[in-house]
Write an enzyme that holds these catalytic residues in place. Sequence first.
Site, PDB file in Angstrom:
ATOM      1  N   LYS A  70       0.843  -1.207   0.000  1.00 49.81           N
ATOM      2  CA  LYS A  70       0.000   0.000   0.000  1.00 49.81           C
ATOM      3  C   LYS A  70       0.874   1.251   0.000  1.00 49.81           C
ATOM      4  O   LYS A  70       0.619   2.209  -0.737  1.00 49.81           O
ATOM      5  CB  LYS A  70      -0.933  -0.022   1.228  1.00 49.81           C
ATOM      6  CG  LYS A  70      -2.029  -1.059   1.097  1.00 49.81           C
ATOM      7  CD  LYS A  70      -2.699  -1.377   2.425  1.00 49.81           C
ATOM      8  CE  LYS A  70      -3.682  -2.549   2.227  1.00 49.81           C
ATOM      9  NZ  LYS A  70      -4.207  -3.077   3.501  1.00 49.81           N
ATOM     10  N   GLN A 114      -4.413  -1.875   9.798  1.00 49.24           N
ATOM     11  CA  GLN A 114      -4.293  -3.187   9.159  1.00 49.24           C
ATOM     12  C   GLN A 114      -4.863  -4.296  10.039  1.00 49.24           C
ATOM     13  O   GLN A 114      -4.578  -4.367  11.226  1.00 49.24           O
ATOM     14  CB  GLN A 114      -2.815  -3.469   8.842  1.00 49.24           C
ATOM     15  CG  GLN A 114      -2.568  -4.735   8.069  1.00 49.24           C
ATOM     16  CD  GLN A 114      -3.206  -4.728   6.670  1.00 49.24           C
ATOM     17  OE1 GLN A 114      -3.100  -3.750   5.932  1.00 49.24           O
ATOM     18  NE2 GLN A 114      -3.879  -5.807   6.319  1.00 49.24           N
ATOM     19  N   ASP A 137     -11.300   2.421   4.306  1.00 55.82           N
ATOM     20  CA  ASP A 137     -11.611   0.987   4.242  1.00 55.82           C
ATOM     21  C   ASP A 137     -13.125   0.765   4.170  1.00 55.82           C
ATOM     22  O   ASP A 137     -13.576  -0.327   3.821  1.00 55.82           O
ATOM     23  CB  ASP A 137     -11.072   0.287   5.495  1.00 55.82           C
ATOM     24  CG  ASP A 137      -9.905  -0.632   5.210  1.00 55.82           C
ATOM     25  OD1 ASP A 137      -9.660  -0.910   4.026  1.00 55.82           O
ATOM     26  OD2 ASP A 137      -9.263  -1.070   6.177  1.00 55.82           O
TER      27      ASP A 137
END
Length: 309
Positions: A70, A114, A137
Amino acid sequence: MKICGCARAPLKTLSVVKEFKLIDGRVVAEKVYAELRGEIARLQSLGTTPGLAVVLVGDDPASRAYVRAKDKMCRELGLHSVKLELPNDTTQSDLLARVDELNRDPAIHGILVQSPPPPQIDEGAIVRALDPAKDVDGFHPLNIAKLALGDASGFVPCTPLGCLRLLQESGVTTSGAHVVVLGRSMIVGKPLALLLMQKGVDATVTVVHSRTRNLAEITRSADVVIAAIGQAGFVRREHVRDGAVVIDVGINRVDDTTSPRGYRLVGDVAFEEVAPNTSAITPVPGGVGPMTIAMLMANTVKAAGAPAN
Ligand code: NDP
């Protein structure tokens, strides 16, 4: 022959050789990045560089690899990238304090913590602490509610968004199509079902899970099968009708002594067996995976361009 990121692939290893479209996620992701570069340049000309903060707690190797990927993509696109690596024994209150700092940092437009965090962390509470306007997200309850309401100002989780874009770029008609989603997680299955049934996408959606009876009978009635269950090679020939489209979200490690790593990655679909009878199918790796990162970048750029900023 290449069509919209899809290559026609004859599968020569099987006795019955049929042609199907291989939906190439890397090609479609590149198309997304080309579009994003234009929007990033526009935002920069207005004085805003989109910024993404990725928070990693602990040292899980797979999570580390995802975070690295990422960060690398952010840099390639010229985004402001912050990688926050916290020790495995980080407490809930430490992490909440970091999230609060990032919520208030004007250079950061998107925040991602994460998954999975270590066991002492209450992941749900962390997600709820995120500023919903920075929740790229798409897991904050407000963004899930916006998805359910069809309010486009929210953020849609990246993997479902990537699956939809793959279908669209492959010329698959979703309107009126019966899409069967395998799996009902909050990361993939449930938001994907909401996305596919939205007005404008207009699919008829069935979600199956571990308690579903007659699963193969249901999946066989699908025009599009999307597998997201985390079971290597679960979807077999008997699950898919001839000519259906198959999207494989699964990423599973299986032992492979011929690989230097000792394992290889496979999807939830028994690719070699299923592919010849499909009209189009995604590979693993190189299908949905690249699209998840592309959609994270897209959500970050969207966050930076949102009116509140
Ligand atoms: P979860 O474990 O959270 O959810 C799995 C879902 O599949 C559950 O709803 C479960 O049912 C269902 N399921 C499990 N086994 C079966 C079975 N035998 N028959 C029917 N349903 C079953 O997984 P995730 O949604 O997080 O991930 C799914 C897969 O997708 C994984 O391989 C993961 O690595 C991959 N993934 C890939 C991404 C990408 O970028 N390509 C991103 C995110 C995930 P129940 O609810 O009844 O337990």
